[in-house]
Enzyme design. Sequence first.
Site, PDB file in Angstrom:
ATOM      1  N   THR A 185       0.837  -1.204   0.000  1.00 39.37           N
ATOM      2  CA  THR A 185       0.000   0.000   0.000  1.00 39.37           C
ATOM      3  C   THR A 185       0.870   1.251   0.000  1.00 39.37           C
ATOM      4  OG1 THR A 185      -1.741  -1.091   1.209  1.00 39.37           O
ATOM      5  CG2 THR A 185      -1.622   1.290   1.450  1.00 39.37           C
ATOM      6  N   VAL A 214     -13.205  -3.856   3.732  1.00 45.30           N
ATOM      7  CA  VAL A 214     -12.538  -2.566   3.529  1.00 45.30           C
ATOM      8  C   VAL A 214     -11.521  -2.406   4.654  1.00 45.30           C
ATOM      9  CG1 VAL A 214     -12.876  -0.059   3.601  1.00 45.30           C
ATOM     10  CG2 VAL A 214     -14.492  -1.496   2.354  1.00 45.30           C
ATOM     11  N   ASP A 216      -8.013  -0.040   6.376  1.00 46.85           N
ATOM     12  CA  ASP A 216      -7.758   1.268   6.975  1.00 46.85           C
ATOM     13  C   ASP A 216      -7.463   2.361   5.948  1.00 46.85           C
ATOM     14  OD1 ASP A 216      -5.349  -0.268   6.414  1.00 46.85           O
ATOM     15  OD2 ASP A 216      -4.297   1.518   7.117  1.00 46.85           O
ATOM     16  N   THR A 236       0.420   1.534   7.024  1.00 42.29           N
ATOM     17  CA  THR A 236       0.325   0.393   6.117  1.00 42.29           C
ATOM     18  C   THR A 236       0.429  -0.872   6.951  1.00 42.29           C
ATOM     19  OG1 THR A 236       1.300  -0.698   4.176  1.00 42.29           O
ATOM     20  CG2 THR A 236       2.815   0.493   5.592  1.00 42.29           C
ATOM     21  N   GLY A 237      -0.003  -1.981   6.375  1.00 43.53           N
ATOM     22  CA  GLY A 237       0.013  -3.237   7.109  1.00 43.53           C
ATOM     23  C   GLY A 237      -1.405  -3.711   7.382  1.00 43.53           C
ATOM     24  N   MET A 238      -1.586  -4.394   8.482  1.00 47.43           N
ATOM     25  CA  MET A 238      -2.887  -4.985   8.807  1.00 47.43           C
ATOM     26  C   MET A 238      -3.902  -3.899   9.150  1.00 47.43           C
ATOM     27  SD  MET A 238      -4.764  -7.550   9.143  1.00 47.43           S
ATOM     28  CE  MET A 238      -3.670  -8.953   9.062  1.00 47.43           C
TER      29      MET A 238
HETATM   30  C1  SD4 Z   1      -5.281  -2.824   4.232  1.00 49.28           C
HETATM   31  N1  SD4 Z   1      -3.494  -1.487   5.097  1.00 49.28           N
HETATM   32  O1  SD4 Z   1      -6.133  -2.894   3.360  1.00 49.28           O
HETATM   33  C2  SD4 Z   1      -3.986  -2.124   3.905  1.00 49.28           C
HETATM   34  C3  SD4 Z   1      -3.061  -3.099   3.285  1.00 49.28           C
HETATM   35  C4  SD4 Z   1      -1.631  -2.818   3.467  1.00 49.28           C
HETATM   36  O2  SD4 Z   1       0.417  -3.660   3.701  1.00 49.28           O
HETATM   37  O3  SD4 Z   1      -1.188  -1.761   3.786  1.00 49.28           O
HETATM   38  N2  SD4 Z   1      -0.843  -3.819   3.344  1.00 49.28           N
HETATM   39  O4  SD4 Z   1      -5.403  -3.340   5.336  1.00 49.28           O
END
Ligand code: SD4
Length: 325
Positions: A185, A214, A216, A236-238
């Site tokens: 992301t 959906v 964050d 970014t991330g979860m």
């Molecule tokens: C999500 N934060 O849709 C985004 C995905 C992401 O590293 O950043 N992945 O949860």
Amino acid sequence: MKRRNFIKNTGIAGVALSATPSIFSKPILNELNMINKYPVAVATWNFQNATKMAGAELARGATALDAVEKGVMVEEANLKNTTVGNGGAPDRDGNVTLDACIMSPDGNAGSVVYLKEIEHPVSVARKVMEETPHVMLAGEGALQFAIHQGFKRKNLLTEESEKSWKKWLEHKEYKPIINIENHDTIGMLCLDSKGDIAGACTTSGLSYKINGRVGDSPIIGAGLFLDNEVGGAVGTGMGEAIMKSVGSFLIVELMRQGKSPQEACEEAVMRTVRTAPNYKDFQVAYVALNKKGEIGSYCIHKGFSYAKFYEGESTDNPSKSYLDS
Ligand code: SD4
């Protein structure tokens, strides 16, 4: 009908800057005690093509808002990036659904969620911000709005993404990937020559997510937040963990209370570490930029880095992490 009095100051900024010999030659707002000289562009992960694009825009006098949009569009169009825009991985039913948001220095915000078939969701988010009385449009309504605004429909599921998805279907194992080869992301913050901050965040979300999920990234306060008096933050991330802690808003408020961007990012990550027993199973990463041009970054797992552009130079910067792996 326009709800907000969007300030069309691009022209004014352009005129002022054209009289400046080189905008890299000296800090323009010395009274802010800049650490980094203007302009500054930072982005999650090593997305240097994006920060270079934003930096080039800023260098020629573009507003932070224009620069941040053009910057993240580089990754939305990048077919090799399977977590943003065109070529993004689909959900488990094969739908490519995109989430994006944008914030301008005057506090305006726009967002789209579960948007299909439009290559540049960030630009649709900007239209939501500038052309409607709303902040967020979802799904079919967001698509109809985009078409009405002149965006063209496009199949975003590339052969490569389809192949990987079909392979995934063989086992249907759903396990978040911690760091996707440093391509993920994109959340970006830009500080322009007037000292204004804008931000954007765009993603296809978690690969093989449940249809309708959906994250964050399009949520103002979670994947992105800024306050032009203080600074901005992107995550970014979860996404679920970032939403639960309203991470970007938290970071900006901590900076308002006097924390440095680094201290604020660390505190936001620690909120997740302290509250989520399974925090070792996923990544959460933040980047923050304050009005002085100071940058901070922190994450759970090693492997996250952020791209930075300032003084005409582009770099990849490994982030400090809570865990060593
Ligand atoms: C999500 N934060 O849709 C985004 C995905 C992401 O590293 O950043 N992945 O949860």
